[in-house]
Design an enzyme around this catalytic site. Sequence first.
Site, PDB file in Angstrom:
ATOM      1  N   ASN A   1       0.823  -1.213  -0.199  1.00  0.00           N
ATOM      2  CA  ASN A   1       0.121   0.103   0.178  1.00  0.00           C
ATOM      3  C   ASN A   1       0.849   1.339  -0.208  1.00  0.00           C
ATOM      4  O   ASN A   1       0.638   2.335   0.324  1.00  0.00           O
ATOM      5  CB  ASN A   1      -0.865   0.150   1.350  1.00  0.00           C
ATOM      6  CG  ASN A   1      -2.246   0.497   0.977  1.00  0.00           C
ATOM      7  OD1 ASN A   1      -2.748   0.484  -0.240  1.00  0.00           O
ATOM      8  ND2 ASN A   1      -2.808   1.379   1.847  1.00  0.00           N
TER       9      ASN A   1
ATOM     10  N   GLU B   1     -11.332   1.288   7.147  1.00  0.00           N
ATOM     11  CA  GLU B   1     -10.537   0.715   8.294  1.00  0.00           C
ATOM     12  C   GLU B   1     -11.654  -0.041   8.897  1.00  0.00           C
ATOM     13  O   GLU B   1     -12.500   0.729   9.836  1.00  0.00           O
ATOM     14  CB  GLU B   1      -9.833   1.520   9.141  1.00  0.00           C
ATOM     15  CG  GLU B   1      -8.837   2.448   8.376  1.00  0.00           C
ATOM     16  CD  GLU B   1      -7.352   1.900   8.163  1.00  0.00           C
ATOM     17  OE1 GLU B   1      -7.338   0.421   8.903  1.00  0.00           O
ATOM     18  OE2 GLU B   1      -6.415   2.230   7.380  1.00  0.00           O
TER      19      GLU B   1
HETATM   20  O1  0X9 Z   1      -1.495   3.350   5.886  1.00  0.00           O
HETATM   21  C1  0X9 Z   1      -2.241   2.600   5.163  1.00  0.00           C
HETATM   22  O2  0X9 Z   1      -1.842   1.985   4.324  1.00  0.00           O
HETATM   23  C2  0X9 Z   1      -3.765   2.548   5.746  1.00  0.00           C
HETATM   24  N1  0X9 Z   1      -3.729   2.237   7.187  1.00  0.00           N
HETATM   25  S1  0X9 Z   1      -3.291   0.940   7.650  1.00  0.00           S
HETATM   26  O3  0X9 Z   1      -3.541   1.164   9.290  1.00  0.00           O
HETATM   27  N2  0X9 Z   1      -4.567  -0.280   7.404  1.00  0.00           N
HETATM   28  O4  0X9 Z   1      -2.086   0.332   7.282  1.00  0.00           O
HETATM   29  C3  0X9 Z   1      -4.575   3.787   5.462  1.00  0.00           C
HETATM   30  C4  0X9 Z   1      -4.157   4.090   4.001  1.00  0.00           C
HETATM   31  C5  0X9 Z   1      -5.121   5.490   3.676  1.00  0.00           C
HETATM   32  N3  0X9 Z   1      -4.862   5.880   2.083  1.00  0.00           N
HETATM   33  C6  0X9 Z   1      -3.975   6.739   2.026  1.00  0.00           C
HETATM   34  N4  0X9 Z   1      -3.161   7.443   2.766  1.00  0.00           N
HETATM   35  N5  0X9 Z   1      -3.693   7.197   0.667  1.00  0.00           N
HETATM   36 ZN    ZN Z   2      -3.999  -1.949   6.260  1.00  0.00          ZN
END
Ligand code: 0X9
Ligand code: ZN
Length: 443
Positions: free
Chosen positions: A268, A397
């Site tokens: 991600n 989330e």
């Molecule tokens: O950090 C992330 O990738 C996501 N949260 S997590 O706690 N599940 O890891 C949030 C991603 C939100 N989207 C962007 N920042 N683009």
């Molecule tokens: Zn995540």
Amino acid sequence: MMWRWQHWMVVLLVTVAAVSGNNYEGLAGHQIWSLESELAVELVDQLQAQGLLDVVAHTERTRTVRVTPEFASLVQKELHGAGHNYSVKVEDLAKHLQEKEKDEKTRQIHRAESCTATSCPFPLTYSYMTFQQMEWYLKELAKNPWVEVRSIGRSILDRDIWMVHIKSGECKGRKELYPNRCRRRASSKPMAVWLEGGIHAREWISPAVTLQLIHQITKDCCVTQDLDVYVVPMANPDGYVYSWTTDRFWRKNRRSNSGSTCDGVDLNRNWDYHFGVGASDEPCSQVYKGTKAFSEPETQALRDAMLQVASKGNLKLMIAFHSYGQVLMYPWGWTADKAPDQQDMVRLGKSFVMKAKSNYGTHYRVINAANDFYFASGSTDDWSKGVLKTKYVYTLELRDEGGHGFDLPATKILPNSMEVLAGLKAVFRKIISKKRTTNTVVL
Ligand code: 0X9
Ligand code: ZN
């Protein structure tokens, strides 16, 4: 995410309950520290980017971190050097888990629900499924003529990344189940939605909910009369398997990073939209972005499949399922600037929240990713908005708000899925009815 350190005790217990293997052995000597000073937040986040610790919970002003024996003294020096104190909440994660294991096993509830050796007729609701069980379920699912299950590519360790397409159209063979219940179809091209689950390995509730959604949507043909639903329930199979076998808190994929002793890329952070902002170039970091955008076979597979769906011209909604925090986030994540359609995304998001609350009273908040959560680029949501120009884009989330965190008890799979399904159906209805009005179809 509201976290108290006591929550960790619960988390640890649940971890043991959820896992019958030895996936905590690698946690020997790992400690949980709590930092309760707002001033420490920036430094802690920097240390995470450098790969020196893992932020496992945060509020705006506090951080709970997991520190390995390798870096404990270095992190301590950095914190003390900057005048920040911390308290050790768990001395030895592995020992703690082992001590609690026996207790917890006796408390486990066993339900009459299982997969056979090679098939799984329903996704499990009282236990998290192994990757193998998920594959057995998907094999069963593919027997439905209105469902296509296709591998869109393979992970770095050569596992399939499965995509489920619940096809739009009349109720076909399912009609007799719900006679005359569906509204008349709009005459023009159906809309498409894309749901992504499991891109972060340790967020087990994400694939669990996503599989339940698939199961429910597949049964209810009214939902897909005017809608093509595409779902990838497990975007990071290698990471997920590793979180079962070796490290319950594994987040990334299982890429072996050349020139580093640390494995894994945060999938991600690997998408090509303002790649690199708010992500780390340190392979040991939990938020390592990879050597370049789309360096990973998992993100390549997702990208190509999404491009294919989008090329048909009607992709209206994308939701990436994560945990935890109970927030529905809209882009951007890479900048504090407004994304196109912000107002519409907020409005539609609110209809999700309203419906999702109606079953169990669970409250989700609609927030902006960068301004209200944290800056991070290279995520599915920003790419979907920025490149595919999908109108409605979210990262959801799931449960909870921190009581159990990533180790949400399996008893929550069903309620979490049902409330999300209710919210989603409201969202689907809104999108379709908008289209109906635009097309002036008489109902
Ligand atoms: O950090 C992330 O990738 C996501 N949260 S997590 O706690 N599940 O890891 C949030 C991603 C939100 N989207 C962007 N920042 N683009
Ligand atoms: Zn995540």
